[in-house]
Structures are given as structure tokens and as C-alpha cells.
Design a protein around this motif. Structure first.
Motif, PDB file in Angstrom:
ATOM      1  N   ARG A  55     -63.488 -32.049  52.221  1.00 23.09           N
ATOM      2  CA  ARG A  55     -64.375 -31.192  53.193  1.00 23.09           C
ATOM      3  C   ARG A  55     -65.864 -31.938  53.424  1.00 23.09           C
ATOM      4  O   ARG A  55     -66.450 -31.797  54.362  1.00 23.09           O
ATOM      5  CB  ARG A  55     -64.584 -29.882  52.516  1.00 23.09           C
ATOM      6  N   LEU A  60     -67.342 -30.516  56.941  1.00 29.45           N
ATOM      7  CA  LEU A  60     -67.236 -29.291  56.643  1.00 29.45           C
ATOM      8  C   LEU A  60     -68.273 -28.640  55.501  1.00 29.45           C
ATOM      9  O   LEU A  60     -68.642 -27.350  55.690  1.00 29.45           O
ATOM     10  CB  LEU A  60     -65.824 -28.846  56.152  1.00 29.45           C
ATOM     11  N   TYR A  86     -58.580 -34.293  59.792  1.00 23.87           N
ATOM     12  CA  TYR A  86     -58.535 -33.442  58.443  1.00 23.87           C
ATOM     13  C   TYR A  86     -57.316 -32.537  58.199  1.00 23.87           C
ATOM     14  O   TYR A  86     -57.134 -31.756  59.266  1.00 23.87           O
ATOM     15  CB  TYR A  86     -59.983 -32.672  57.898  1.00 23.87           C
ATOM     16  N   GLY A  88     -56.109 -29.878  55.664  1.00 17.85           N
ATOM     17  CA  GLY A  88     -56.444 -29.338  54.515  1.00 17.85           C
ATOM     18  C   GLY A  88     -55.164 -28.307  53.866  1.00 17.85           C
ATOM     19  O   GLY A  88     -54.280 -28.527  54.365  1.00 17.85           O
TER      20      GLY A  88
END
Length: 214
Positions: A55, A60, A86, A88
Motif C-alpha cells: 500500500r 495509498l 495494485y 489488493g
């Protein structure tokens, strides 16, 4: 007169990168790089900071210390957005859009490779025939595959993959491996987190181990 950039620089490089939460260090300081054509495997127990690291790299979260370079330059939002894709733990899908509408929406936000189409990406990940299914109607594994289709469409050369094998059966795990192999063959790179429960992608791999902080 500015000095020319070196002929060979990594896609991403971190120097003394660290992150703390509530004054407790989560990870760092870390030094590592990711080069075109390779995967960096990030291992560590639960709580070691693997997700937090990704992150931070994705922009982020803000690091508490250290530097991140993108292609030899200090990371800036536009360069990071163009370089990093990304994936996640959350699917990042709009529940009331169809699978195809989700891919079209995300491609509009992040761009897509000119040689790929949303329909083609769905076929690649084994979701042909689900184009008109609402995202909320998909199983956890199908949502993961749809997120992989979004990744496949992305023009970004560096993939940040947080536990990419989770919620996938053996066929899905093989799919991730094929996608990573193809991405690296085309000059891309991947940073993959795992707690050791799954095998690493069968590609040129280096290892970064995170230790849980006391």
C-alpha cells in the motif's frame, strides 16, 4: 547541465523505506529494487507488514521515512499511477455493475493495453460467458478472476500483487502463474506477497523477507 540517467535503472527502488502505526514500527528500514523481467517475492508472517508495504508502494499510505524511485526518479503521483498496478485483498469492484461494465469503468480510470479488450481479458481469466453478470452475483473466486482481468488490461509495467493466490483453486493458481510469466516476458515486473502457504510464480525471483516487529 544535468547528468544523463544511467543506462540501466530498476522500475522501482526503495531506500531506507519505513512505516509506523501509532508510533509502533510496522516495517523498515528496507532497501530493495524491482527490475524489468523479474519478480520480487515478499515473505513474512501475518502482521509483518506485507500488505502495508504494498500500500505504501502503491501510494495509498505515506511512508514515515525513506525514498521511493520510479525509473530512477523520485516517485510522483502521475509516474506512480502510470507504472504501478495494485491487486489488493479487496476486489475493488462496483457491485451493481456487470463484470464487463466494471472492466470498462476501470480501464477508463487507469487506461488499458492497446492490444487487449475487456472481453478478451475475461476470456483469458476464464470468465467468458459472465460478461453480463453483476459483480455482486459472482463468487469470491470469480471476483478474484475479474480483478485479474483488470490487471491483465492494465498498461502498467509493475504489478503489486498482495496474496494473489487467495480464493483461487488450483486452476486459478496456475492462471496467476501464467499471467505473471507472460507479463515478465513482455518486460514487466511483479512484487508478490505471500506468507509461505503457496508456491512462488515459476519465474526469475528474488526474495525479500519481512520480520514481525516486537
Amino acid at each position: 547541465m544535468t547528468s544523463p540517467h544511467p543506462a540501466h535503472v530498476p522500475l522501482l527502488a526503495a531506500r531506507r523505506l519505513s512505516f509506523a502505526r501509532n508510533e509502533s514500527r510496522v516495517f523498515g528500514p528496507l532497501d530493495f529494487s524491482v527490475e524489468a523481467g523479474e519478480a520480487l517475492l515478499v515473505q513474512g508472517d501475518n502482521g509483518a507488514g506485507k500488505t502495508t508495504l504494498l500500500r505504501v508502494l502503491a501510494g495509498l499510505l505515506r511512508a514515515d521515512g525513506g525514498e521511493i524511485d520510479i525509473r530512477g526518479e523520485r516517485a510522483q503521483p502521475l509516474a506512480r499511477a502510470a507504472t504501478v498496478a495494485y491487486l489488493g485483498h479487496l476486489a475493488a469492484l462496483k457491485a451493481d455493475l456487470t463484470a464487463l461494465e466494471n472492466l470498462a469503468f476501470l480501464s477508463g480510470l487507469h487506461g488499458r493495453r492497446g492490444t487487449q479488450s475487456p472481453e478478451g481479458a475475461m476470456a483469458v481469466v476464464g470468465l467468458a460467458g459472465y460478461e453480463d453478470a453483476l459483480a455482486r452475483q459472482l463468487s469470491a473466486g470469480q471476483k478474484k478472476r475479474l480483478s485479474l482481468a483488470r490487471l491483465w488490461l492494465s498498461p502498467a509495467p509493475l504489478w503489486l500483487l498482495d496474496e494473489p493466490y487467495a480464493n483461487l483453486d488450483l486452476a486459478g493458481i496456475e492462471l496467476v502463474n501464467r499471467m505473471v510469466q507472460a507479463h515478465l516476458r513482455e518486460g514487466g515486473a511483479a512484487l508478490v506477497t505471500t506468507h509461505g502457504a503457496y508456491a512462488a510464480p515459476p519465474v526469475r525471483t528474488r526474495l525479500l523477507t519481512l520480520e514481525k516487529q516486537a
